[in-house]
Each structure stands twice: as C-alpha cells, then as structure tokens.
Design an enzyme around this catalytic site. Structure first.
Site, PDB file in Angstrom:
ATOM      1  N   LEU A   1      72.266 151.947 -26.781  1.00 34.10           N
ATOM      2  CA  LEU A   1      71.334 150.813 -26.332  1.00 34.10           C
ATOM      3  C   LEU A   1      72.327 149.861 -25.712  1.00 34.10           C
ATOM      4  O   LEU A   1      71.581 149.363 -24.529  1.00 34.10           O
ATOM      5  CB  LEU A   1      70.958 150.111 -27.632  1.00 34.10           C
ATOM      6  CG  LEU A   1      69.895 148.854 -27.529  1.00 34.10           C
ATOM      7  CD1 LEU A   1      68.741 149.194 -26.652  1.00 34.10           C
ATOM      8  CD2 LEU A   1      69.431 148.120 -28.732  1.00 34.10           C
ATOM      9  N   LYS A   2      73.471 149.652 -26.014  1.00 29.79           N
ATOM     10  CA  LYS A   2      74.503 148.774 -25.092  1.00 29.79           C
ATOM     11  C   LYS A   2      74.514 149.332 -23.729  1.00 29.79           C
ATOM     12  O   LYS A   2      74.251 148.419 -22.855  1.00 29.79           O
ATOM     13  CB  LYS A   2      75.593 148.565 -25.901  1.00 29.79           C
ATOM     14  CG  LYS A   2      76.653 147.855 -25.222  1.00 29.79           C
ATOM     15  CD  LYS A   2      77.908 148.077 -25.779  1.00 29.79           C
ATOM     16  CE  LYS A   2      79.077 147.194 -25.070  1.00 29.79           C
ATOM     17  NZ  LYS A   2      79.221 145.828 -25.125  1.00 29.79           N
TER      18      LYS A   2
ATOM     19  N   GLY B   1      94.484 128.926 -28.475  1.00 30.74           N
ATOM     20  CA  GLY B   1      95.538 129.826 -28.828  1.00 30.74           C
ATOM     21  C   GLY B   1      95.419 131.130 -27.562  1.00 30.74           C
ATOM     22  O   GLY B   1      96.485 131.388 -26.951  1.00 30.74           O
TER      23      GLY B   1
ATOM     24  N   HIS C   1      91.284 125.654 -36.774  1.00 29.07           N
ATOM     25  CA  HIS C   1      90.288 125.555 -35.741  1.00 29.07           C
ATOM     26  C   HIS C   1      89.128 126.121 -36.140  1.00 29.07           C
ATOM     27  O   HIS C   1      89.107 127.088 -36.889  1.00 29.07           O
ATOM     28  CB  HIS C   1      91.007 126.294 -34.562  1.00 29.07           C
ATOM     29  CG  HIS C   1      89.959 126.526 -33.433  1.00 29.07           C
ATOM     30  ND1 HIS C   1      89.301 125.645 -32.733  1.00 29.07           N
ATOM     31  CD2 HIS C   1      89.268 127.810 -33.042  1.00 29.07           C
ATOM     32  CE1 HIS C   1      88.264 126.142 -31.862  1.00 29.07           C
ATOM     33  NE2 HIS C   1      88.315 127.328 -31.997  1.00 29.07           N
TER      34      HIS C   1
ATOM     35  N   GLU D   1      85.057 122.583 -31.707  1.00 31.41           N
ATOM     36  CA  GLU D   1      84.278 122.772 -30.754  1.00 31.41           C
ATOM     37  C   GLU D   1      83.248 121.659 -30.887  1.00 31.41           C
ATOM     38  O   GLU D   1      82.521 121.884 -31.943  1.00 31.41           O
ATOM     39  CB  GLU D   1      83.464 124.079 -30.747  1.00 31.41           C
ATOM     40  CG  GLU D   1      82.309 124.242 -29.766  1.00 31.41           C
ATOM     41  CD  GLU D   1      81.004 124.311 -30.623  1.00 31.41           C
ATOM     42  OE1 GLU D   1      79.799 123.901 -30.040  1.00 31.41           O
ATOM     43  OE2 GLU D   1      81.007 124.301 -31.904  1.00 31.41           O
TER      44      GLU D   1
ATOM     45  N   ASP E   1      93.593 129.762 -37.840  1.00 36.17           N
ATOM     46  CA  ASP E   1      92.158 129.501 -37.560  1.00 36.17           C
ATOM     47  C   ASP E   1      91.066 130.104 -38.365  1.00 36.17           C
ATOM     48  O   ASP E   1      91.309 131.159 -39.096  1.00 36.17           O
ATOM     49  CB  ASP E   1      91.782 130.601 -36.280  1.00 36.17           C
ATOM     50  CG  ASP E   1      92.428 130.029 -35.063  1.00 36.17           C
ATOM     51  OD1 ASP E   1      92.711 129.099 -34.683  1.00 36.17           O
ATOM     52  OD2 ASP E   1      92.966 131.246 -34.318  1.00 36.17           O
TER      53      ASP E   1
ATOM     54  N   LYS F   1      72.594 132.625 -36.477  1.00 33.03           N
ATOM     55  CA  LYS F   1      72.942 133.925 -37.344  1.00 33.03           C
ATOM     56  C   LYS F   1      71.802 133.858 -38.580  1.00 33.03           C
ATOM     57  O   LYS F   1      71.299 133.127 -39.261  1.00 33.03           O
ATOM     58  CB  LYS F   1      74.242 133.497 -38.352  1.00 33.03           C
ATOM     59  CG  LYS F   1      75.397 133.543 -37.549  1.00 33.03           C
ATOM     60  CD  LYS F   1      76.825 134.019 -38.412  1.00 33.03           C
ATOM     61  CE  LYS F   1      77.738 133.793 -36.992  1.00 33.03           C
ATOM     62  NZ  LYS F   1      78.784 134.750 -37.238  1.00 33.03           N
TER      63      LYS F   1
ATOM     64  N   GLU G   1      98.676 134.956 -26.957  1.00 32.12           N
ATOM     65  CA  GLU G   1      97.830 136.217 -27.793  1.00 32.12           C
ATOM     66  C   GLU G   1      97.476 137.323 -27.093  1.00 32.12           C
ATOM     67  O   GLU G   1      96.440 138.096 -27.009  1.00 32.12           O
ATOM     68  CB  GLU G   1      96.518 135.494 -28.459  1.00 32.12           C
ATOM     69  CG  GLU G   1      96.655 134.438 -29.285  1.00 32.12           C
ATOM     70  CD  GLU G   1      95.532 133.931 -29.921  1.00 32.12           C
ATOM     71  OE1 GLU G   1      94.364 134.619 -29.956  1.00 32.12           O
ATOM     72  OE2 GLU G   1      95.439 132.659 -30.473  1.00 32.12           O
TER      73      GLU G   1
ATOM     74  N   HIS H   1      82.662 128.340 -22.487  1.00 31.79           N
ATOM     75  CA  HIS H   1      81.780 129.206 -21.939  1.00 31.79           C
ATOM     76  C   HIS H   1      81.264 128.875 -20.528  1.00 31.79           C
ATOM     77  O   HIS H   1      80.534 129.678 -19.778  1.00 31.79           O
ATOM     78  CB  HIS H   1      80.752 129.467 -23.036  1.00 31.79           C
ATOM     79  CG  HIS H   1      81.146 129.914 -24.123  1.00 31.79           C
ATOM     80  ND1 HIS H   1      81.424 129.494 -25.245  1.00 31.79           N
ATOM     81  CD2 HIS H   1      81.197 131.382 -24.390  1.00 31.79           C
ATOM     82  CE1 HIS H   1      81.918 130.122 -26.091  1.00 31.79           C
ATOM     83  NE2 HIS H   1      81.868 131.335 -25.712  1.00 31.79           N
TER      84      HIS H   1
HETATM   85  N1  GLN Z   1      93.171 131.538 -31.496  1.00 28.00           N
HETATM   86  C1  GLN Z   1      91.824 131.875 -31.181  1.00 28.00           C
HETATM   87  C2  GLN Z   1      91.628 132.154 -29.784  1.00 28.00           C
HETATM   88  O1  GLN Z   1      92.087 131.320 -28.996  1.00 28.00           O
HETATM   89  C3  GLN Z   1      90.737 131.310 -31.845  1.00 28.00           C
HETATM   90  C4  GLN Z   1      89.314 132.097 -31.496  1.00 28.00           C
HETATM   91  C5  GLN Z   1      88.011 131.491 -32.263  1.00 28.00           C
HETATM   92  O2  GLN Z   1      87.974 130.455 -32.355  1.00 28.00           O
HETATM   93  N2  GLN Z   1      87.159 132.268 -32.577  1.00 28.00           N
HETATM   94  O3  GLN Z   1      90.977 132.796 -28.956  1.00 28.00           O
HETATM   95 ZN    ZN Z   2      86.930 128.876 -31.604  1.00 32.54          ZN
END
Ligand code: GLN
Ligand code: ZN
Length: 758
Positions: free
Chosen positions: A18-19, A433, A642, A666, A600, A112, A485, A695
C-alpha cells in the site's frame, strides 16, 4: 454455531504494497484508475488469504487508502467543511488533500488512535453541520467481496466514537449536540447496506472504554437504541479495555451481537453474562490483536469453554481488536532466531490460532492435540529460555530500593554547580540531537550493515561526520553542542540493537498513518547492556571542542513504548530493566567527561493508560524509571530531557518529578500554549521551549522566534530559559538547518543584550 471473524486485517500488505502504491500515485507514476485497481487487488488478496485460513466472516471497510476514520466521515457526509469538498463526489486527489493538505488548507489534524501508535485524522465538528449518508464507497468493496464469494461483514466506526474523537471548531460548541443528527445518518447508512444484502454489520465503539462524561453515556444509549431499529443484525464492538460499566444499557439493547476485548479485560464478561439476552451472539476477542506473542492455546481453549458454559452458547471467536496494529506474517522473518520465532504470532498466525480454537471447541481438544502440543512447547521453552531469563538482571532489579532514586542535591544547588562548570551564557542555545541524515550518511550505514564497509572505515566515516557537525555548530555559534546522531537509523532501533532482550524483524511493519509505517523491535527478554553504546562517539565529539557536548540517549519509557513488549512480566518491571541498562551507559558517559546528558522521552505521554484510575500508577513507575536511569550522577552533571508532539499539560507534575535539570519541548506548533501551562504550573527547573517548527518547509523568521521568546520570558524566569528548535533536525537539509540556527543564534544575541538581569 461458532464463527471466526475479524474486525480488520493489516491493510498495508505483506511487503508494504500500500505504501508503494500510494507513493507511486502521489509522484504521478500511477493514475487514479491504477490506484483503484491495485488497491482492489490488495484488498482482495487479503480477503482470499483470510478465507483460505478459514475465517468465516471477513471485515469490509477495514481497508483504507489513507485512514478509516476519514473514510467513515465520507460515508456520512461529515468531511471538514473548510475544504469545500462534496463527500459523494470526492476525487482521489481531494481525498488525499484532506489527509495531506493543499495550497489553501492545512491537512486535517492527526491524533493517536486510543493507546496505539496509529494516527487517525481528527473529525471537525461544527454546530450547523448537515450529514448525508452515502454508502457507495463501502458498497463497492462489499460487492467485490460478494463477487469473490467471500462471506463478509461491513465494519463501521460508531457515532459515539466518531464524535468523541473529533474536535468542536467553534469555542463553546458542545459537539454532543450533533449526535441525534449523526445517528440518523447512520440509520440511513445501515439501510443502504442492508438493502445491498449485508446481514451482519459491525459497529465499533471503542470510546466506551474511556472515562466518558455522564451526558455522553446517556446520549450513547439513546443513539444505540435508534441504531438498533435498523433491520440489520448489529454487532456492537469495543476493544482496548473493559466496558462493563455499560453492561446494563448494552444488555437491554436489541443487539444481535456484542464483541468484547477479553485479552485486555477478560473479567468484563461476567458483568454481561448476568442479564445476557437469549439469542445474542457473544464475540470473544481472545487472541491479542495488539501484540506479537503466540497464544497459550490451552488457556484460551479453557477460557472459551468457560464462556460457552456461562453464556449458554459457543461464542464467536475473534482477535481482541483489528489486526491493523499487528505485523503481517511471521513466515517472512527468515532472519529471526528459530527459538524466538516459535514464541511469536503475527496476523496470519493469529488467524490459524483462531481456527484451531474453533476446531477444539467444535470437535474437542483431541482434534487439536498437535497444535496444543506445539503451543505448550512454545510456552515451556519461553518460560525457561536462557536467552530470555538472565538471573543477573533479575537480581539487580529485585535489589532496587522501593523509592525512586533522587539526585544528591535539589535542583537549585545543582544548577549553581552546573553553571560554574559549564560557564554558559544567559539563554543558552542548543539543538535536540540529530542533524541532517544526508544520503551519504545513509549510504555509509547501509554499506556497513551489508558488510561492504569494514569496521575501521565505518568508524572513520562516522568520525568525519561528527567532526563536520561539531565544526558547523561552532561556526553557527551554538553553546551546547551535539554529535549529530549520524550513526543512528532510528532512536529506538539503535539502542534496541545494542541491548540484550530485543529482536528485530525484516518486515514487521505496522501502519502509523497514511503511507507511514513503523517497525517496532520485539522486546522478548531481560535487558542488559553488554558494552558501552554511545560513549566513544560522545568522547570523540567532546575531544574536538571546548564547548560542552551533550551525550544523547533514548529514555527507558520511550524504548518500552515503541517496542512490542513481552507479556510475561509487568511493564513496570521491564521498564526498570531498561533503566538499569541505560544507567550503566549514562554513568560511563559521565566518567568519559561528558557534562551534559540528554535522555529523550517523547513517548512518556502516550504510555498513559486510557482510564484515569490507572494513570497515577503508570506515571509513578515511568518517572521512577527515568530517575533510575539517571541515578548516581554527580550534581555537576546536567541532565536534559526532551518531549514533543503530545498533549503534556495534564502530566506536568510527572514531568516535574523527572527532575531533569533542563527540559526541551516542542511548543511552536501550539503557539506556546504548552509553555503557558508550564508557567501556570510553576515548572521548577530549566526549560527550552522550541522556538521554531522543524517540520515547516518555510524558513523561520527572526521576528517569529523573537515573539515566541518574549512570550516564554513572560511565563518562565529568564535565568531558567534555553533556546532551541522544536525537535531533532534529521529530516532537514544542511542549508535549511544552518539558516534557521543562524537566525536563532542571532535573535538570542540581541535578546541577551536587552534582557541581561541588572
Ligand atoms: N534526539 C532525537 C533527535 O534529535 C529526539 C527525537 C524525538 O524527539 N523524537 O532526533
Ligand atoms: Zn522531538
């Protein structure tokens, strides 16, 4: 007679067909007719598979090109009006615009689905809405199943649930007022379905498992009495928890059937048995639709026999909920260790389990002796496996004190010591991160994974990435740096791969929303950290700069929440094991000279149980696990956490109880509303409200950041404010990231001059 039926099957397909199909259509590589044809083929393949496995009634209406909540809104003429679309003449392009936005309208919001990781599109309710039932899209699928000779049952989301899950657009408008009109539209819909030959129709009301206000409960009863006037044989279905609080009015309805989740809430059956109307079908959800473990068939058969004697007739048999939340087929997992494989059942295997129980019920246990023996063997090996049970880990967990550990000194004293050690300016700047995961990085990781790149060359390539990431951050002028990362494909999978007790699948995908799927690791055994995971990367990054580099870890609750978790231990205990393993890593980071460590926990909120009475216990153990992960750190080591993209205002006391020195959250999407909640609550430690939405495709402006900072300062004392983006930057390009962060650092420089405390 006992039937096997389903509420839904994974529509994404064995190989995420489907994707692939959706992306081809969105990229213009397939037209609307091709989309419709291939979607039909996929759905039919799934029905034929279910039929081949002996399912007596497949679901129709579980398949969706984007989201089944949206599909239900369409059947009722209840699409968000701001798009100006006509539900009964909706084109494919318009359909996707509702989910993905267009030039003038933002996409419908996503949330969700109960406590799953599936995101539905949030209905938008307005006072003067008119509904209009048009079953055609569903009837088309119904006729396809008829044409194949497959016995089927349309499945709808119920009016109560649809209404509850949406939001009222006008302030002060109570959407419950729409229920009578919505119910009439459902009655009309049921009429169209019965006219086309549907005998059984299933209507899902999972909202009944929630703590509903009394006026909603009363209105639900009324709505359902109206639905039951329909000539169809209605099955009311609920899942994800008990609905025994509603047994009185539900038993009094003239329903043909009732489906209960007897995996999550086996005891609720008793409340319904008391006044069970003669002739009503009980659909027993006895195979777990939310997890991947093979059932204990002896226990399930005994459970079904008990139901048969309490209710006087044999129940229908079903998974607890739609299999949407379960991976497709275990047979595809050729890389999984053989013993682990014998403990698992994905959707296809669950159909076989249902069929086996049906045979056992009809023909006696002797008829399924082989299957019972296989199930016993799996249970037994799982109970004893040395791969699962590590006495060392269990001893460590049982030696833990009952109280969650505390840091040596309270926040205020730690803050003073950390300020001295880190020598940070007012309003320190940092990031969350991750930095851009470029094509080159992804290729390097893939080559390493496939063995084309050796260990040394891989290490070298990653070090180059880290060095370049540090250099760029220094040039931008950030205060607390990160290594970026680059080595992580995913924040959960990366740690799961380095810990014992987690297994990985090749194709164990579960739909998250639209074309997006996740592949959760399987947490099958005791968790231990055999060797340091992130320490060398962090040490190397720190060696390149005089500024502090944050060590970066995924927290215990998030690792738990984003995995399929073993069902032979309480979740709280599994979480403690993860926390202990992370604690070893965190202490090693500290010993390596890392002064700031971020843990996190973006999934802390979504682990919250659906019912209020279960929430305090969850929050207690979740907070304790976080503090356990951070135990024994020196006061001079600064702990960050976070969180993002969830409703945090109702769990602020728990967030404060984590006692992280700094939380980055956020907030820019909600225009700092969340921050105000932090302010009202008097959040005691430091806080970094995201000043721009990572985003957003548009570059954030200095003015927008400045105004968010002004608002932040009005609710949080300036000495306790940090400045950072909303979330990790891995999905952006370097050009976007550098421009945005330079703007951010520039704004902070101006503000520092103005705001310096006298
Ligand atoms: N440390 C992760 C990043 O920066 C945190 C991601 C998240 O909050 N989902 O990607
Ligand atoms: Zn995040």
């Amino acid at each position: 007679m006992t039937l096997v039926h389903l509420s839904g099957f994974p529509r994404i397909g064995a190989k995420r067909e489907l994707k692939t199909l959706l992306e081809a259509y969105w990229h213009g590589e397939c037209d609307e007719a091709g989309l419709a044809r291939q979607a039909r083929e996929l759905r039919q393949r799934h029905w034929l598979l279910q039929r081949g496995a002996g399912v007596d009634r497949v679901a129709v209406g579980d398949f969706s090109l984007y989201d089944h909540v949206l599909d239900n809104l369409r059947l009722l003429g209840a699409l968000p009006r701001r798009f100006g679309f006509e539900a009964s003449a909706l084109s494919a392009a318009q359909y996707f615009e509702l989910g993905r936005g267009n030039a003038t309208q933002q996409a419908m919001a996503m949330k969700k689905w109960f406590d799953t990781n599936y995101h539905y599109l949030v209905p938008e309710w307005e006072a003067d809405m008119h509904f209009h039932a048009d079953a055609s899209p569903l009837l088309e699928q119904w006729r396809e199943a008829q044409a194949l000779g497959i016995p089927a049952k349309p499945v709808l989301i119920g009016p109560l649930t649809l209404l509850w899950l949406g939001r009222s657009l006008e302030a002060g408008f109570d959407r419950l007022a729409l229920l009578p009109a919505l119910t009439s539209a459902y009655v009309e819909l049921l009429g169209q379905l019965t006219a086309a030959g549907a005998d059984w129709i299933q209507i899902d009301e999972p909202a009944l498992v929630l703590d509903l206000p009394p006026d909603w409960v009363a209105a639900a009863g009324e709505s359902w009495r109206a639905l039951c006037a329909s000539p169809a044989r209605l099955m009311l279905a609920s899942y994800f928890g008990p609905i025994d609080a509603h047994a009185g009015w539900i038993n009094a309805l003239p329903l043909a059937g009732l489906h209960l989740d007897l995996v999550r809430a086996p005891h609720q059956a008793a409340a319904f048995a008391a006044n069970w109307p003669a002739g009503r079908v009980l659909s027993a959800g006895i195979i777990d639709g939310r997890n991947v473990w093979r059932a204990d068939l002896d226990a399930v058969l005994a459970q079904v026999h008990a139901l048969q004697s309490t209710f006087g007739t044999a129940p229908w048999l079903a998974p607890s909920c739609s299999l949407l939340h379960c991976p497709y087929d275990l047979a595809q997992e050729i890389d999984l260790a053989q013993d682990i494989k014998t403990w698992l059942a994905f959707s296809v295997q669950k159909l076989n389990e249902l069929k086996t129980i049906q045979r056992g019920l009809q023909l006696g246990a002797a008829a399924i002796e082989n299957e019972l023996a296989g199930s016993r063997y799996a249970c037994e090996t799982r109970r004893r496996s040395l791969r699962i049970h590590l006495p060392r880990v269990q001893a460590q967990v049982s030696a833990l004190a009952a109280d969650a550990p505390r840091r040596d000194s309270p926040y205020a004293q730690r803050a003073a010591l950390q300020r001295e050690r880190l020598a940070l300016p007012l309003l320190p700047t940092t990031t969350i991160g991750s930095f851009p995961q470029t094509a080159a990085i992804r290729e390097t990781r893939a080559a390493y994974r496939q063995g084309a790149l050796g260990e040394a060359a891989y290490q070298e390539a990653m070090r180059r990435e880290i060095a370049s990431c540090i250099a760029r951050q220094e040039a931008i002028g950030l205060d607390v740096l990160v290594h970026g990362e680059a080595e992580r494909n995913d924040m959960v999978e990366y740690f799961a791969a380095a810990l014992t007790g987690f297994a990985h699948t090749r194709l164990g995908w579960v739909q998250s929303y639209g074309s997006r799927c996740v592949k959760p690791p399987i947490l099958f055994g005791d968790v231990e950290r055999p060797a340091p995971i992130t320490v060398e990367w962090a040490r190397y990054a720190q060696s390149l700069t005089a500024r502090p580099v944050k060590g970066m870890l995924t927290g215990p609750v998030t690792l738990l929440q984003w995995s399929f978790v073993r069902d032979d231990l309480p979740r709280a205990q599994v979480c403690r094991q993860i926390a202990l393993a992370l604690n070893a890593e965190i202490l090693d980071l500290e010993a390596a000279g890392i002064a700031v460590i971020q843990v996190d926990e973006p999934a802390l909120r979504e682990g919250l149980p659906l019912r209020g009475d279960e929430r305090p216990a969850y929050l207690d153990w979740a907070v304790a696990a976080f503090r356990l992960a951070c135990r024994a750190l020196a006061d001079t080591t600064q702990v960050h956490t976070h969180m993002c993209y969830a409703e945090f205002s109702d769990i602020l006391p728990a967030i404060a109880a984590l006692d992280a020195d700094v939380i980055t959250i956020e907030t820019s999407r909600s225009d700092m509303q969340l921050l105000e909640a932090f302010g009202n609550f008097s959040y005691p430690n430091e806080i970094g409200p995201g000043v721009y939405d990572i985003h957003s495709p548009r570059p954030p402006t200095a003015a927008a950041m400045r105004s968010l900072l002004d608002r932040a300062r009005s609710v949080i004392p300036v000495e306790r404010l940090w400045v950072n983006p909303d979330c990790g930057l891995k999905t952006r390009t370097w050009a976007e990231v550098e421009a945005a962060l330079r703007t951010m650092v520039g704004v902070v420089r101006d503000v520092r001059r103005e705001w310096r405390p006298a």
